[in-house]
Design an enzyme around this catalytic site. Structure first.
Site, mmCIF file in Angstrom:
data_model
loop_
_atom_site.group_PDB
_atom_site.id
_atom_site.type_symbol
_atom_site.label_atom_id
_atom_site.label_comp_id
_atom_site.label_asym_id
_atom_site.label_seq_id
_atom_site.Cartn_x
_atom_site.Cartn_y
_atom_site.Cartn_z
ATOM 1 N N LYS A 25 0.837 -1.202 0.000
ATOM 2 C CA LYS A 25 0.000 0.000 0.000
ATOM 3 C C LYS A 25 0.878 1.261 0.000
ATOM 4 O O LYS A 25 2.094 1.177 0.240
ATOM 5 C CB LYS A 25 -0.924 -0.045 1.222
ATOM 6 C CG LYS A 25 -1.922 -1.221 1.197
ATOM 7 C CD LYS A 25 -2.833 -1.165 2.418
ATOM 8 C CE LYS A 25 -3.841 -2.299 2.424
ATOM 9 N NZ LYS A 25 -4.778 -2.200 3.590
ATOM 10 N N TYR A 44 -12.132 -2.713 -3.504
ATOM 11 C CA TYR A 44 -12.645 -2.765 -2.135
ATOM 12 C C TYR A 44 -14.180 -2.777 -2.099
ATOM 13 O O TYR A 44 -14.765 -2.416 -1.070
ATOM 14 C CB TYR A 44 -12.092 -1.591 -1.329
ATOM 15 C CG TYR A 44 -10.666 -1.798 -0.847
ATOM 16 C CD1 TYR A 44 -10.310 -2.921 -0.090
ATOM 17 C CD2 TYR A 44 -9.673 -0.860 -1.127
ATOM 18 C CE1 TYR A 44 -9.012 -3.111 0.362
ATOM 19 C CE2 TYR A 44 -8.361 -1.046 -0.676
ATOM 20 C CZ TYR A 44 -8.042 -2.163 0.080
ATOM 21 O OH TYR A 44 -6.754 -2.349 0.537
ATOM 22 N N PHE A 77 -15.413 3.230 7.151
ATOM 23 C CA PHE A 77 -14.016 3.502 6.769
ATOM 24 C C PHE A 77 -13.798 3.495 5.257
ATOM 25 O O PHE A 77 -12.684 3.739 4.790
ATOM 26 C CB PHE A 77 -13.066 2.510 7.454
ATOM 27 C CG PHE A 77 -13.302 1.055 7.108
ATOM 28 C CD1 PHE A 77 -12.734 0.495 5.962
ATOM 29 C CD2 PHE A 77 -14.083 0.240 7.928
ATOM 30 C CE1 PHE A 77 -12.939 -0.844 5.649
ATOM 31 C CE2 PHE A 77 -14.290 -1.104 7.614
ATOM 32 C CZ PHE A 77 -13.719 -1.647 6.467
ATOM 33 N N ARG A 131 -1.479 -14.457 3.869
ATOM 34 C CA ARG A 131 -2.283 -13.831 4.934
ATOM 35 C C ARG A 131 -1.557 -14.007 6.280
ATOM 36 O O ARG A 131 -1.542 -13.106 7.103
ATOM 37 C CB ARG A 131 -3.680 -14.458 5.004
ATOM 38 C CG ARG A 131 -4.571 -14.164 3.825
ATOM 39 C CD ARG A 131 -5.114 -12.764 3.770
ATOM 40 N NE ARG A 131 -6.013 -12.415 4.845
ATOM 41 C CZ ARG A 131 -6.757 -11.306 4.857
ATOM 42 N NH1 ARG A 131 -6.702 -10.439 3.828
ATOM 43 N NH2 ARG A 131 -7.528 -11.027 5.873
ATOM 44 N N THR A 174 -5.484 -7.886 10.366
ATOM 45 C CA THR A 174 -5.819 -6.587 9.755
ATOM 46 C C THR A 174 -5.396 -5.421 10.649
ATOM 47 O O THR A 174 -4.793 -4.452 10.170
ATOM 48 C CB THR A 174 -7.349 -6.524 9.497
ATOM 49 O OG1 THR A 174 -7.716 -7.652 8.692
ATOM 50 C CG2 THR A 174 -7.732 -5.240 8.800
ATOM 51 N N ARG A 181 2.541 -6.761 9.230
ATOM 52 C CA ARG A 181 1.761 -5.740 9.940
ATOM 53 C C ARG A 181 2.165 -5.652 11.409
ATOM 54 O O ARG A 181 2.168 -4.568 11.997
ATOM 55 C CB ARG A 181 0.274 -6.060 9.800
ATOM 56 C CG ARG A 181 -0.251 -5.802 8.380
ATOM 57 C CD ARG A 181 -1.601 -6.472 8.160
ATOM 58 N NE ARG A 181 -2.276 -6.029 6.943
ATOM 59 C CZ ARG A 181 -3.430 -6.559 6.518
ATOM 60 N NH1 ARG A 181 -4.014 -7.519 7.197
ATOM 61 N NH2 ARG A 181 -3.989 -6.110 5.405
ATOM 62 N N ASN A 187 -1.915 -0.163 7.301
ATOM 63 C CA ASN A 187 -1.404 -1.505 7.633
ATOM 64 C C ASN A 187 -0.557 -2.135 6.521
ATOM 65 O O ASN A 187 -0.423 -3.348 6.433
ATOM 66 C CB ASN A 187 -2.541 -2.418 8.113
ATOM 67 C CG ASN A 187 -3.581 -2.661 7.042
ATOM 68 O OD1 ASN A 187 -3.450 -2.147 5.930
ATOM 69 N ND2 ASN A 187 -4.593 -3.435 7.353
ATOM 70 N N HIS A 221 -1.751 -5.389 1.355
ATOM 71 C CA HIS A 221 -3.010 -6.080 1.068
ATOM 72 C C HIS A 221 -2.687 -7.477 0.548
ATOM 73 O O HIS A 221 -1.744 -7.659 -0.203
ATOM 74 C CB HIS A 221 -3.808 -5.330 -0.004
ATOM 75 C CG HIS A 221 -4.937 -6.161 -0.561
ATOM 76 N ND1 HIS A 221 -6.164 -6.231 0.049
ATOM 77 C CD2 HIS A 221 -4.998 -7.008 -1.622
ATOM 78 C CE1 HIS A 221 -6.933 -7.078 -0.624
ATOM 79 N NE2 HIS A 221 -6.254 -7.572 -1.645
ATOM 80 N N GLU A 259 -9.220 -10.234 -7.911
ATOM 81 C CA GLU A 259 -8.302 -9.108 -7.740
ATOM 82 C C GLU A 259 -7.170 -9.140 -8.771
ATOM 83 O O GLU A 259 -6.786 -8.092 -9.304
ATOM 84 C CB GLU A 259 -7.755 -9.114 -6.305
ATOM 85 C CG GLU A 259 -8.859 -8.810 -5.288
ATOM 86 C CD GLU A 259 -8.471 -9.067 -3.835
ATOM 87 O OE1 GLU A 259 -7.314 -9.480 -3.568
ATOM 88 O OE2 GLU A 259 -9.332 -8.832 -2.957
HETATM 89 P P1 IDP Z 1 -7.691 -7.139 5.193
HETATM 90 O O1 IDP Z 1 -6.876 -6.084 4.478
HETATM 91 O O2 IDP Z 1 -6.920 -7.744 6.319
HETATM 92 O O3 IDP Z 1 -8.269 -8.148 4.255
HETATM 93 P P2 IDP Z 1 -10.353 -5.993 5.350
HETATM 94 O O4 IDP Z 1 -11.335 -6.255 6.441
HETATM 95 O O5 IDP Z 1 -10.612 -6.597 4.021
HETATM 96 O O6 IDP Z 1 -8.916 -6.387 5.905
HETATM 97 O O7 IDP Z 1 -10.262 -4.416 5.208
HETATM 98 C C1 IDP Z 1 -9.596 -3.835 4.108
HETATM 99 C C2 IDP Z 1 -8.734 -2.714 4.592
HETATM 100 O O8 IDP Z 1 -9.579 -1.684 5.105
HETATM 101 C C3 IDP Z 1 -7.815 -3.068 5.769
HETATM 102 O O9 IDP Z 1 -6.595 -3.625 5.340
HETATM 103 C C4 IDP Z 1 -7.615 -1.735 6.435
HETATM 104 O O10 IDP Z 1 -6.593 -0.988 5.788
HETATM 105 C C5 IDP Z 1 -8.945 -1.053 6.212
HETATM 106 N N1 IDP Z 1 -9.808 -1.211 7.362
HETATM 107 C C6 IDP Z 1 -10.474 -2.320 7.752
HETATM 108 N N2 IDP Z 1 -11.162 -2.115 8.869
HETATM 109 C C7 IDP Z 1 -10.942 -0.831 9.208
HETATM 110 C C8 IDP Z 1 -11.383 -0.005 10.289
HETATM 111 O O11 IDP Z 1 -12.128 -0.434 11.173
HETATM 112 N N3 IDP Z 1 -10.927 1.278 10.295
HETATM 113 C C9 IDP Z 1 -10.099 1.765 9.334
HETATM 114 N N4 IDP Z 1 -9.655 1.023 8.301
HETATM 115 C C10 IDP Z 1 -10.074 -0.258 8.247
HETATM 116 MG MG MG Z 2 -9.716 -7.970 2.772
#
Ligand code: IDP
Ligand code: MG
Length: 150
Positions: free
Chosen positions: A9, A49, A57, A85, A91, A102, A112, A115, A126
């Site tokens: 990212k 996304y 968010f 993963r 996350t 992370r 974080n 992705h 994707e």
């Molecule tokens: P992942 O990246 O671990 O698959 P996802 O739930 O798919 O997690 O969320 C996508 C991205 O959205 C996360 O990597 C993070 O950057 C952001 N994100 C997820 N949940 C939150 C939140 O509660 N607050 C702010 N950003 C979030």
């Molecule tokens: Mg995800």
């Protein structure tokens, strides 16, 4: 051989973590089948996304992912989706184990660093968003017999 979509990212790029992350992926034994630096459009970010549309968010996430270049990759290997993963960690970096990307380099969930696809179906979707078939390289690695038993 399983493929997953991995993306460093904008925060990972700005923080000079490209080399570190690519190195971890290589050292693990995964094969990088495609890699490019791109600036994602809002339209592409919203498609990528899409599952998060409507969440609080979502807007911030799209702003962030389009705020600078990212490094997009196709990473290949046995169980590459689950394995990557694990390498990424949870996350929220607070819940990510040390030793994960992370866990070692992140503090906030919205910054974080990396992705990675969460399932084989997501990976296919994707990869299709970010790569044309001809951009994905199929090649032999002589090292593979030292990484895989079969
Ligand atoms: P992942 O990246 O671990 O698959 P996802 O739930 O798919 O997690 O969320 C996508 C991205 O959205 C996360 O990597 C993070 O950057 C952001 N994100 C997820 N949940 C939150 C939140 O509660 N607050 C702010 N950003 C979030
Ligand atoms: Mg995800």
């Amino acid at each position: 051989m399983e493929q997953t979509y991995i993306m460093i990212k904008p925060d990972g790029v700005q923080r000079n973590l490209i080399g570190e992350i690519v190195s971890k992926i290589e050292k693990k034994g995964y094969k990088i089948a495609a890699m490019k630096m791109i600036r994602i459009s809002r339209e592409t970010a919203e498609i990528h996304y899409g599952e998060h549309k409507g969440k609080p968010f979502f807007g911030g996430l799209v702003d962030f992912i389009t705020s600078g270049p990212v490094v997009a990759m196709v990473v290949e290997g046995d169980d590459a989706v689950a394995g990557m993963r694990k390498m990424m960690g949870a996350t929220n970096p607070l819940n990510a184990e040390f030793g994960t990307i992370r866990g070692d380099y992140g503090i906030s969930v919205g910054r974080n660093i990396i992705h990675g696809s969460d399932s084989i179906e997501s990976a296919k979707r994707e990869i299709g968003i970010f790569f044309k078939n001809e951009e994905i390289c199929s090649y032999e690695r002589s090292l593979d017999s030292w990484i895989y038993e079969n």
